[in-house]
Design a protein around this motif. Structure first.
Motif, PDB file in Angstrom:
ATOM      1  N   GLN A 197       0.834  -1.134  -0.059  1.00 17.96           N
ATOM      2  CA  GLN A 197       0.020  -0.070   0.035  1.00 17.96           C
ATOM      3  C   GLN A 197       0.892   1.344  -0.055  1.00 17.96           C
ATOM      4  O   GLN A 197       0.435   2.069  -0.881  1.00 17.96           O
ATOM      5  CB  GLN A 197      -1.012   0.113   1.340  1.00 17.96           C
ATOM      6  CG  GLN A 197      -2.044  -1.010   1.225  1.00 17.96           C
ATOM      7  CD  GLN A 197      -2.655  -1.199   2.476  1.00 17.96           C
ATOM      8  OE1 GLN A 197      -2.457  -0.802   3.529  1.00 17.96           O
ATOM      9  NE2 GLN A 197      -3.583  -2.241   2.497  1.00 17.96           N
ATOM     10  N   ALA A 234       2.575   1.692  -3.286  1.00 15.30           N
ATOM     11  CA  ALA A 234       1.453   1.940  -4.441  1.00 15.30           C
ATOM     12  C   ALA A 234       1.207   3.465  -4.413  1.00 15.30           C
ATOM     13  O   ALA A 234       1.121   4.231  -5.402  1.00 15.30           O
ATOM     14  CB  ALA A 234       0.326   1.180  -4.305  1.00 15.30           C
ATOM     15  N   LEU A 237      -1.072   0.195 -10.111  1.00 18.16           N
ATOM     16  CA  LEU A 237      -2.356  -0.720 -10.518  1.00 18.16           C
ATOM     17  C   LEU A 237      -1.682  -2.229 -10.633  1.00 18.16           C
ATOM     18  O   LEU A 237      -2.532  -3.246  -9.977  1.00 18.16           O
ATOM     19  CB  LEU A 237      -2.838  -0.539 -11.974  1.00 18.16           C
ATOM     20  CG  LEU A 237      -3.563   1.127 -11.685  1.00 18.16           C
ATOM     21  CD1 LEU A 237      -3.791   1.323 -13.334  1.00 18.16           C
ATOM     22  CD2 LEU A 237      -4.874   0.929 -10.847  1.00 18.16           C
ATOM     23  N   LEU A 244      -1.365  -3.600  -7.021  1.00 23.47           N
ATOM     24  CA  LEU A 244      -2.611  -3.920  -6.262  1.00 23.47           C
ATOM     25  C   LEU A 244      -3.649  -4.728  -7.013  1.00 23.47           C
ATOM     26  O   LEU A 244      -5.016  -4.551  -6.953  1.00 23.47           O
ATOM     27  CB  LEU A 244      -3.258  -2.379  -5.765  1.00 23.47           C
ATOM     28  CG  LEU A 244      -2.031  -1.760  -4.913  1.00 23.47           C
ATOM     29  CD1 LEU A 244      -2.877  -0.394  -4.648  1.00 23.47           C
ATOM     30  CD2 LEU A 244      -1.830  -2.463  -3.450  1.00 23.47           C
ATOM     31  N   ALA A 272      -6.278  -6.435  -5.261  1.00 20.63           N
ATOM     32  CA  ALA A 272      -6.805  -5.670  -4.163  1.00 20.63           C
ATOM     33  C   ALA A 272      -8.323  -6.048  -3.715  1.00 20.63           C
ATOM     34  O   ALA A 272      -9.041  -6.044  -4.527  1.00 20.63           O
ATOM     35  CB  ALA A 272      -6.880  -4.233  -4.331  1.00 20.63           C
ATOM     36  N   SER A 300      -6.537  -0.756  -0.014  1.00 16.37           N
ATOM     37  CA  SER A 300      -5.907  -1.067  -1.087  1.00 16.37           C
ATOM     38  C   SER A 300      -6.838  -0.738  -2.379  1.00 16.37           C
ATOM     39  O   SER A 300      -6.411  -0.243  -3.347  1.00 16.37           O
ATOM     40  CB  SER A 300      -5.549  -2.430  -1.221  1.00 16.37           C
ATOM     41  OG  SER A 300      -4.429  -2.910  -0.436  1.00 16.37           O
ATOM     42  N   ARG A 349      -6.113   2.002  -5.295  1.00 12.39           N
ATOM     43  CA  ARG A 349      -6.259   1.793  -6.714  1.00 12.39           C
ATOM     44  C   ARG A 349      -7.127   2.438  -7.492  1.00 12.39           C
ATOM     45  O   ARG A 349      -6.950   2.900  -8.448  1.00 12.39           O
ATOM     46  CB  ARG A 349      -6.811   0.185  -6.562  1.00 12.39           C
ATOM     47  CG  ARG A 349      -7.170  -0.329  -8.104  1.00 12.39           C
ATOM     48  CD  ARG A 349      -7.425  -1.763  -8.246  1.00 12.39           C
ATOM     49  NE  ARG A 349      -7.729  -2.516  -9.320  1.00 12.39           N
ATOM     50  CZ  ARG A 349      -6.883  -2.547 -10.297  1.00 12.39           C
ATOM     51  NH1 ARG A 349      -5.506  -2.396 -10.202  1.00 12.39           N
ATOM     52  NH2 ARG A 349      -7.159  -2.958 -11.566  1.00 12.39           N
ATOM     53  N   ALA A 405     -13.925   1.230  -8.010  1.00  9.05           N
ATOM     54  CA  ALA A 405     -13.007   0.856  -6.823  1.00  9.05           C
ATOM     55  C   ALA A 405     -13.256   1.402  -5.544  1.00  9.05           C
ATOM     56  O   ALA A 405     -13.203   0.742  -4.541  1.00  9.05           O
ATOM     57  CB  ALA A 405     -11.375   1.048  -7.363  1.00  9.05           C
TER      58      ALA A 405
END
Length: 211
Positions: free
Chosen positions: A128, A131, A144, A147, A150, A155, A159, A175
């Motif tokens: 996390q 990202a 992307l 995750l 996810a 997460s 995303r 998402a």
């Protein structure tokens, strides 16, 4: 003592000597193996203890370096842990990455997080944080991919951020909506995700409604 008794004792002695001749090597080998296991176990425990003590020392050096804003010292200490000292190495690297971000060293923090080989207990946190930094660095596709599977709310939110930054508002809405399904109504994070969903052109579900 009767002659029969002496013969019996002699015969028994011969049997014992014969058994030792036939099995002595195996007996000695078994004893040797047993001793090797005992002393080998003691050596392993002592070696493991020494490794733990050294790992703890390097961890303290890393934390001291961070506290003193001496990131070079902290980086050297984390490097000495080398990702092989379990939770010590993982925690030190996570704190180093945070200090690097605070110091404006985003790329260095990304490198630090990439090097972490966290176990299952910290894996999600590392992914996390990495990202988030990748999104901030404009590396949306990498975030992307990181995750791709996810399922937890945090997460999924990240995303969504990566998708929005990529200009994919519809996918971002999906998402964010999925992220809301597992967030408690009173969670501070929920309000933030709702704002992001609205910004993406979506409508947050009313309390009690299924997302």
């Amino acid at each position: 003592m009767a002659i029969d008794d002496l013969l019996d004792e002699h015969e028994q002695g011969e049997r014992v000597r014969s058994w030792l001749r036939n099995n002595g090597a195996g007996l000695i080998g078994g004893v040797a193996l047993g001793l090797a296991v005992i002393f080998g176990g003691q050596w392993w425990q002592k070696n493991r203890q020494q490794q733990d003590e050294q790992a703890n020392l390097n961890y303290e050096k890393a934390i001291d370096g961070i506290a003193a804003n001496d990131l070079k010292k902290a980086e050297a200490a984390v490097a000495s842990l080398g990702g092989k000292d379990g939770v010590y190495g993982d925690l030190a690297a996570l704190q180093l990455a945070k200090a690097q971000v605070d110091a404006g060293q985003r790329d260095a923090a990304i490198t630090t997080l990439r090097a972490i080989q966290a176990d299952s207990s910290l894996h999600a946190i590392v992914q996390q944080r990495l990202a988030r930094l990748l999104v901030d660095a404009g590396k949306h596709d990498e975030a992307l991919k990181l995750l791709a599977d996810a399922k937890d709310s945090t997460s999924l939110e990240i995303r969504g951020d990566a998708l929005m930054a990529s200009g994919k508002a519809a996918e971002a809405r999906d998402a964010y909506t999925k992220a809301l399904t597992s967030l408690d109504v009173a969670s501070p994070q929920r309000r933030l995700v709702e704002l992001k969903l609205t910004d993406a052109g979506g409508t947050p579900p009313k309390t009690g409604e299924s997302a």
